[in-house]
Scaffold this active site. Structure first.
Site, PDB file in Angstrom:
ATOM      1  N   ASP A  14      -2.458  16.806  77.254  1.00  0.00           N
ATOM      2  CA  ASP A  14      -2.395  18.356  77.220  1.00  0.00           C
ATOM      3  C   ASP A  14      -3.262  19.209  77.770  1.00  0.00           C
ATOM      4  O   ASP A  14      -4.404  19.111  77.357  1.00  0.00           O
ATOM      5  CB  ASP A  14      -1.685  18.760  75.943  1.00  0.00           C
ATOM      6  N   ASP A 109       1.312  21.030  83.145  1.00  0.00           N
ATOM      7  CA  ASP A 109       0.134  20.907  82.698  1.00  0.00           C
ATOM      8  C   ASP A 109       0.111  19.888  81.270  1.00  0.00           C
ATOM      9  O   ASP A 109      -0.647  19.633  80.526  1.00  0.00           O
ATOM     10  CB  ASP A 109      -0.812  22.049  82.186  1.00  0.00           C
ATOM     11  N   GLU A 110       1.337  19.231  81.202  1.00  0.00           N
ATOM     12  CA  GLU A 110       1.376  18.152  80.128  1.00  0.00           C
ATOM     13  C   GLU A 110       2.292  17.095  80.451  1.00  0.00           C
ATOM     14  O   GLU A 110       3.318  17.133  81.173  1.00  0.00           O
ATOM     15  CB  GLU A 110       1.822  18.908  78.844  1.00  0.00           C
TER      16      GLU A 110
END
Length: 218
Positions: A14, A109-110
């Site tokens: 993350d 974003d993860e």
């Protein structure tokens, strides 16, 4: 503790305050200051991302920009640069696929990585997590929090456990102790409609949930 290689290991990566961190990286005067990415003050939009400095004022994503400005008028307010964020995301996902081809994007974003078996090539899960974080930092100048556990839920909770720039590894034998003090709201499937039922039963933590009888829960 020594963990047998037969265990399945899932990593959740993350990126920390991704949009805001990209802006702080690219503009040195933003570093160490509260940065809010989203609509500009005076508009009717919302916050897309907030740096950790901005979060200290209670600012978070999806908050109306007027409320964010009320909480911190001195923050830096920046319109999102989605082309830049997509470009950085592609770089990071390509990097992750160099570590293992078993990568599943959860958002821009993860990501989840199945790192089972990499112990034979890289080392224990702690070393794999450190390697993931180092590669991302070296390639992009951005930090990531990594959680590693026997399944997706534990990996996700692990990445949230020590943000920002954290690394948490939860071995299968440690899962119960890791979950015990957490609020039941951390469990997937426990939302706004379910939580009041637990509160009425005075069940606030995972440990209290585990101690409740099946008859009570039914």
């Amino acid at each position: 503790m020594t963990t047998p290689e037969r265990h399945r290991w899932i990593a959740h990566v993350d990126l920390d305050a991704f949009f805001a961190s990209c802006e702080q990286r690219d503009e040195p005067t933003y570093r160490g200051r509260p940065v809010v990415v989203g609509a500009l003050p005076g508009g009717r939009g919302v916050v897309a991302a907030a740096s950790y400095e901005a979060r200290e004022y209670g600012i978070h994503s999806a908050m109306p920009i007027a409320e964010a400005y009320r909480r911190c008028p001195d923050a830096v307010y920046v319109r999102p640069d989605h082309d830049k964020y997509q470009r950085e995301s592609r770089r990071i996902f390509a990097l992750l696929k160099d570590i293992t081809p078993r990568v599943e994007a959860a958002s821009i974003d993860e990501a989840y990585l199945d790192i089972s078996g990499l112990e034979r090539l890289v080392g224990p899960p702690e070393k794999i997590g450190q390697d993931i974080k180092r590669r991302i930092l070296d390639a992009t100048g951005l930090t990531a929090s990594v959680g590693i556990g026997p399944n997706r839920l534990i990996a996700k909770l692990g990445s949230e456990h020590r943000k920002p720039d954290g690394l948490t590894v939860v071995a299968p034998d440690d899962v119960a102790d890791f979950l015990a003090p957490m609020p039941v709201s951390n469990l997937r499937g426990v939302g706004r409609k379910t939580l009041p039922h637990f509160e009425r039963l005075h069940i606030h933590t995972v440990a209290e949930l585990r101690a409740a009888s099946m008859a009570t829960l039914e």
